[in-house]
Design an enzyme around this catalytic site. Structure first.
Site, PDB file in Angstrom:
ATOM      1  N   SER A  59       0.815  -1.143   0.017  1.00  0.00           N
ATOM      2  CA  SER A  59      -0.081  -0.010   0.004  1.00  0.00           C
ATOM      3  C   SER A  59       0.968   1.294   0.055  1.00  0.00           C
ATOM      4  O   SER A  59       2.037   1.175   0.467  1.00  0.00           O
ATOM      5  CB  SER A  59      -1.029  -0.002   1.358  1.00  0.00           C
ATOM      6  OG  SER A  59      -1.625   1.104   1.387  1.00  0.00           O
TER       7      SER A  59
ATOM      8  N   TYR B 188      -1.187  -0.404  10.757  1.00  0.00           N
ATOM      9  CA  TYR B 188      -1.431  -1.006   9.274  1.00  0.00           C
ATOM     10  C   TYR B 188      -0.045  -0.472   8.278  1.00  0.00           C
ATOM     11  O   TYR B 188       0.368  -1.244   7.542  1.00  0.00           O
ATOM     12  CB  TYR B 188      -2.483  -0.235   8.701  1.00  0.00           C
ATOM     13  CG  TYR B 188      -2.922  -0.510   7.212  1.00  0.00           C
ATOM     14  CD1 TYR B 188      -3.467  -1.833   7.144  1.00  0.00           C
ATOM     15  CD2 TYR B 188      -2.680   0.279   6.325  1.00  0.00           C
ATOM     16  CE1 TYR B 188      -3.727  -2.119   5.709  1.00  0.00           C
ATOM     17  CE2 TYR B 188      -2.907   0.111   4.723  1.00  0.00           C
ATOM     18  CZ  TYR B 188      -3.496  -1.089   4.554  1.00  0.00           C
ATOM     19  OH  TYR B 188      -3.747  -1.756   3.253  1.00  0.00           O
TER      20      TYR B 188
ATOM     21  N   LYS C  70       2.619  -2.773   6.292  1.00  0.00           N
ATOM     22  CA  LYS C  70       2.701  -2.646   4.776  1.00  0.00           C
ATOM     23  C   LYS C  70       4.133  -2.272   4.425  1.00  0.00           C
ATOM     24  O   LYS C  70       4.831  -2.443   3.305  1.00  0.00           O
ATOM     25  CB  LYS C  70       1.636  -1.599   4.172  1.00  0.00           C
ATOM     26  CG  LYS C  70       0.108  -1.954   4.252  1.00  0.00           C
ATOM     27  CD  LYS C  70       0.166  -3.360   3.368  1.00  0.00           C
ATOM     28  CE  LYS C  70      -1.263  -3.945   3.366  1.00  0.00           C
ATOM     29  NZ  LYS C  70      -1.448  -4.894   2.757  1.00  0.00           N
TER      30      LYS C  70
END
Length: 257
Positions: free
Chosen positions: A150, A163, A167
């Protein structure tokens, strides 16, 4: 006029496993690769969900199978690869797409169990599944592993700290695996989507003000959908992308420029 060499793009005879494929980007990638001739194995946590996708793909003339697997469970991942080995005898492409983000807020206030859950699914899962899949690929002396990271792994947004860390680590995992597995003919690459209209990013699409801010930061005024990632995955899975490995491809409409 010279003709395009379609064989470079063909996935005929290839077996492709995609996690998180019951919807969104995962489903779009499965459809794209299936149209290119691959037998796609759609996987996600719930068997009913992946069976529904596989049935729809089959109706469209695509060869598809459905196997449930929670990528937060090492046991289920072992069972998944064992089943693929038994039923197909090979695995040509692995797409690590499954991801989770159950928290939204300051990272210093997050609970340990939330951190563990995100890392288990977003990082440990791709690492372990890639390790298992590579055993089949080594025998073939070929394979392609595609990790869906991402732009959060490149430039973190507020309140998405854990998160973003997961990533970013997935990007480094991609490079490490590319370095280690290249000698076996296995390519490993990462795709970093920007803001794509999926369930995981629905907080953006449901907030007009936030969506407007995203559109203003993008270089192009375009609201991306899952199909916009599928073509890149197809490239990396095919011989047309045979010189790609260790690459981190940002697909974000210029958001991170």
């Amino acid at each position: 006029m010279n003709q395009i060499d379609q064989t470079r793009w063909s996935l005929e005879g290839k077996v492709v496993l995609l996690t998180g494929a019951s919807k969104g980007i995962g489903e779009a990638m499965a459809r794209e690769m299936g149209r290119a001739g691959a037998h796609v194995i759609v996987s996600s946590r719930k068997q009913e969900a992946v069976e529904e996708v596989a049935q729809q793909l089959t109706k469209e003339g695509i060869k598809a199978s459905a196997f449930a697997c929670n990528t937060g469970s090492t046991t289920e991942m072992e069972q998944l690869i064992a089943t693929i080995s038994k039923e197909f005898g090979r695995l040509d492409v692995l797409v690590n797409n499954a991801a989770t983000n159950p928290v939204f807020g300051n990272i210093t206030e997050a609970e340990v169990r939330a951190f563990d859950k995100i890392m288990d699914v977003n990082l440990k899962g791709p690492w372990y599944l890639s390790s298992l899949a590579s055993r089949l690929m080594k025998v073939q002396n070929s394979g392609s592993i595609i990790n869906i990271s991402s732009i959060e792994g490149i430039s973190p947004s507020e309140n998405l700290g854990i998160y973003s860390i997961s990533k970013a680590a997935l990007i480094m995992l991609t490079k490490v695996l590319a370095n280690e597995l290249g000698r076996y003919g296995i390519r490993v690459n990462a795709i970093c989507p920007g803001y794509i209209k999926t369930k995981l990013s629905e907080m953006v699409w449901n907030d007009e003000k936030l969506l407007e801010e995203v559109m203003q930061q993008q270089a192009i005024n375009y609201k991306a959908v899952p199909d916009d990632i599928a073509g890149i995955a197809w490239l990396l899975a095919s011989d047309a992308g045979r010189f790609f490995t260790g690459s981190v491809i940002t697909v974000d409409g210029g958001f991170t420029i």
